[in-house]
Design a protein around this motif. Structure first.
Motif, PDB file in Angstrom:
ATOM      1  N   GLY A 179       0.801  -1.205  -0.095  1.00 46.61           N
ATOM      2  CA  GLY A 179      -0.026  -0.110   0.033  1.00 46.61           C
ATOM      3  C   GLY A 179       0.670   1.255  -0.059  1.00 46.61           C
ATOM      4  N   LEU A 180       1.945   1.141   0.598  1.00 47.17           N
ATOM      5  CA  LEU A 180       2.911   2.569   1.022  1.00 47.17           C
ATOM      6  C   LEU A 180       3.426   2.467  -0.533  1.00 47.17           C
ATOM      7  N   LEU A 181       4.297   1.590  -1.177  1.00 45.75           N
ATOM      8  CA  LEU A 181       4.495   1.545  -2.390  1.00 45.75           C
ATOM      9  C   LEU A 181       3.627   2.296  -3.386  1.00 45.75           C
ATOM     10  N   LEU A 182       2.307   2.199  -3.453  1.00 44.25           N
ATOM     11  CA  LEU A 182       1.493   2.930  -4.270  1.00 44.25           C
ATOM     12  C   LEU A 182       0.949   4.323  -3.772  1.00 44.25           C
ATOM     13  N   HIS A 183       1.188   4.324  -2.417  1.00 42.46           N
ATOM     14  CA  HIS A 183       0.791   5.781  -1.701  1.00 42.46           C
ATOM     15  C   HIS A 183       1.914   6.966  -1.999  1.00 42.46           C
ATOM     16  N   ILE A 184       3.151   6.460  -2.243  1.00 43.97           N
ATOM     17  CA  ILE A 184       4.225   7.231  -2.392  1.00 43.97           C
ATOM     18  C   ILE A 184       4.241   7.768  -3.719  1.00 43.97           C
ATOM     19  N   PRO A 185       3.996   7.192  -4.713  1.00 50.59           N
ATOM     20  CA  PRO A 185       3.969   7.968  -6.217  1.00 50.59           C
ATOM     21  C   PRO A 185       2.743   8.812  -6.359  1.00 50.59           C
ATOM     22  N   LEU A 215       0.620  13.090   2.900  1.00 52.16           N
ATOM     23  CA  LEU A 215       2.216  12.954   3.005  1.00 52.16           C
ATOM     24  C   LEU A 215       2.723  12.780   4.265  1.00 52.16           C
ATOM     25  N   LEU A 216       2.071  13.293   5.165  1.00 52.71           N
ATOM     26  CA  LEU A 216       2.170  13.101   6.584  1.00 52.71           C
ATOM     27  C   LEU A 216       1.822  11.491   7.001  1.00 52.71           C
ATOM     28  N   MET A 217       0.665  11.001   6.630  1.00 51.79           N
ATOM     29  CA  MET A 217       0.264   9.606   6.934  1.00 51.79           C
ATOM     30  C   MET A 217       1.275   8.736   5.912  1.00 51.79           C
ATOM     31  N   ALA A 218       1.739   9.058   4.953  1.00 53.98           N
ATOM     32  CA  ALA A 218       2.890   8.179   4.377  1.00 53.98           C
ATOM     33  C   ALA A 218       3.911   8.172   5.343  1.00 53.98           C
ATOM     34  N   VAL A 219       4.346   9.030   5.904  1.00 51.10           N
ATOM     35  CA  VAL A 219       5.629   8.917   6.606  1.00 51.10           C
ATOM     36  C   VAL A 219       5.478   8.019   8.008  1.00 51.10           C
ATOM     37  N   VAL A 220       3.997   8.226   8.311  1.00 45.86           N
ATOM     38  CA  VAL A 220       3.690   7.536   9.593  1.00 45.86           C
ATOM     39  C   VAL A 220       3.606   6.174   9.369  1.00 45.86           C
ATOM     40  N   VAL A 221       2.946   5.656   8.109  1.00 52.04           N
ATOM     41  CA  VAL A 221       2.991   4.336   7.766  1.00 52.04           C
ATOM     42  C   VAL A 221       4.481   3.847   7.784  1.00 52.04           C
ATOM     43  N   ASN A 222       5.383   4.621   6.962  1.00 51.21           N
ATOM     44  CA  ASN A 222       6.756   4.250   6.890  1.00 51.21           C
ATOM     45  C   ASN A 222       7.335   3.933   8.340  1.00 51.21           C
ATOM     46  N   VAL A 223       7.268   4.821   9.079  1.00 52.98           N
ATOM     47  CA  VAL A 223       7.859   4.644  10.564  1.00 52.98           C
ATOM     48  C   VAL A 223       7.340   3.614  11.266  1.00 52.98           C
ATOM     49  N   LEU A 224       5.846   3.199  11.276  1.00 54.17           N
ATOM     50  CA  LEU A 224       5.345   2.396  11.906  1.00 54.17           C
ATOM     51  C   LEU A 224       5.814   0.930  11.561  1.00 54.17           C
ATOM     52  N   LEU A 225       6.012   0.741   9.994  1.00 50.90           N
ATOM     53  CA  LEU A 225       6.594  -0.496   9.672  1.00 50.90           C
ATOM     54  C   LEU A 225       7.886  -0.817   9.892  1.00 50.90           C
ATOM     55  N   VAL A 226       8.651   0.440   9.910  1.00 51.23           N
ATOM     56  CA  VAL A 226      10.156   0.019  10.524  1.00 51.23           C
ATOM     57  C   VAL A 226      10.290  -0.175  11.974  1.00 51.23           C
ATOM     58  N   ALA A 227       9.506   0.666  12.653  1.00 47.51           N
ATOM     59  CA  ALA A 227       9.400   0.446  14.097  1.00 47.51           C
ATOM     60  C   ALA A 227       8.968  -1.040  14.315  1.00 47.51           C
ATOM     61  N   SER A 228       7.932  -1.338  13.835  1.00 42.31           N
ATOM     62  CA  SER A 228       7.430  -2.705  14.213  1.00 42.31           C
ATOM     63  C   SER A 228       8.419  -3.798  13.941  1.00 42.31           C
ATOM     64  N   LEU A 229       9.266  -3.806  13.410  1.00 44.18           N
ATOM     65  CA  LEU A 229      10.544  -4.660  13.132  1.00 44.18           C
ATOM     66  C   LEU A 229      11.174  -4.769  14.467  1.00 44.18           C
ATOM     67  N   PHE A 230      11.179  -3.652  15.284  1.00 43.89           N
ATOM     68  CA  PHE A 230      11.852  -3.871  16.424  1.00 43.89           C
ATOM     69  C   PHE A 230      11.064  -3.722  17.917  1.00 43.89           C
ATOM     70  N   LYS A 231       9.866  -3.305  17.702  1.00 40.94           N
ATOM     71  CA  LYS A 231       8.919  -2.924  18.925  1.00 40.94           C
ATOM     72  C   LYS A 231       7.538  -3.416  18.448  1.00 40.94           C
TER      73      LYS A 231
END
Length: 265
Positions: A43-49, A71-87
């Protein structure tokens, strides 16, 4: 390439990821964290373009309300996906993935006005730190809601349902405060860089954003001090987090919504 088809597919993917994670939380399906991340990442990969197309269609360098939101929600999803790998924060996607999808659909349907400013390195630092701060504290707000639900369930001796699916309450609270610490650090950088690098705040309708951002910073900082000095936790931490989050939403979107949606300027 048109924005609406991509936005629609991204919306469906975000909803699918949120629904599966929600069903996992209520123990209706087995956990599939990797699958949920993959669906949301698609979803994010389609969101960005779509965001890129919307920004390119915006006059000036400052995007308007709907474009800023997506734009902000794209950043939120990106940060959430990365953070979910560790927390253990993937459950926040139950709320944040659909919000990202809704913001994307609205941005493709509603025209978004832009502002005019020069993109300098200082403004880039301010914009980046602002977006990351919003992302961290948005995730913290949803985490606070889950902590509140878990706290209430345990207080009433309800040990089934979502309580069994969530990590222990102490872990949930620790992650909540880690998110707040990171968010406050980024918000501090955002406020400082804004005061230093942004000129003519009145003309750019940024006074309210600065004041409300500082107020939110004060609430989150007070909560962190209370946690360190007095051991604040539980529902007090939840209320303070949600209060600060509400002020931050008003700071980021308040004037843009009034000027562009309500007054149509």
């Amino acid at each position: 390439m048109q924005a609406l088809p991509l936005a629609t597919i991204a919306f469906v993917l975000y909803i699918a990821a949120a629904v599966w994670q929600g069903m996992t939380l209520f123990r209706r399906v087995p956990p599939r964290r990797g699958m949920v991340r993959l669906i949301a990442a698609l979803g994010l990969l389609l969101h960005i373009p779509v965001v890129v197309m919307l920004i390119n269609q915006t006059p000036g360098l400052l995007p308007g309300f709907t474009t800023s939101a997506t734009l902000l929600m794209a950043v939120v999803v990106n940060v959430l996906l990365v953070a979910s790998l560790f927390k253990p924060v993937l459950n926040a996607g139950i709320a944040l993935f659909p919000l990202a999808g809704v913001a994307l659909i609205f941005a493709t349907w509603l025209p978004s006005q832009g502002g005019h400013t020069g993109l300098t390195p200082g403004i880039l630092i301010h914009a980046t730190s602002s977006a990351l701060a919003f992302a961290m504290l948005a995730i913290a707000a949803v985490q606070a809601v889950l902590v509140g639900l878990q706290n209430q369930a345990l207080r009433h001796h309800h040990i089934r349902g979502i309580v069994q699916s969530l990590p222990p309450l102490t872990t949930m609270e620790r992650v909540l405060f880690e998110l707040i610490w990171a968010g406050v650090a980024l918000l501090t950088l955002s406020i400082a860089s804004g005061l230093i690098f942004l000129d003519n705040l009145f003309a750019q309708h940024l006074v309210h954003k600065t004041v409300l951002s500082i107020a939110a910073w004060g609430i989150f900082t007070t909560l962190l001090v209370g946690r360190y000095r007095f051991g604040w936790r539980g529902m007090r931490a939840v209320r303070w987090t949600l209060g600060g989050g509400l002020l931050l939403v008003l700071a980021y979107f308040g004037s843009k919504f009034v000027l562009e949606i309500v007054l149509a300027r």
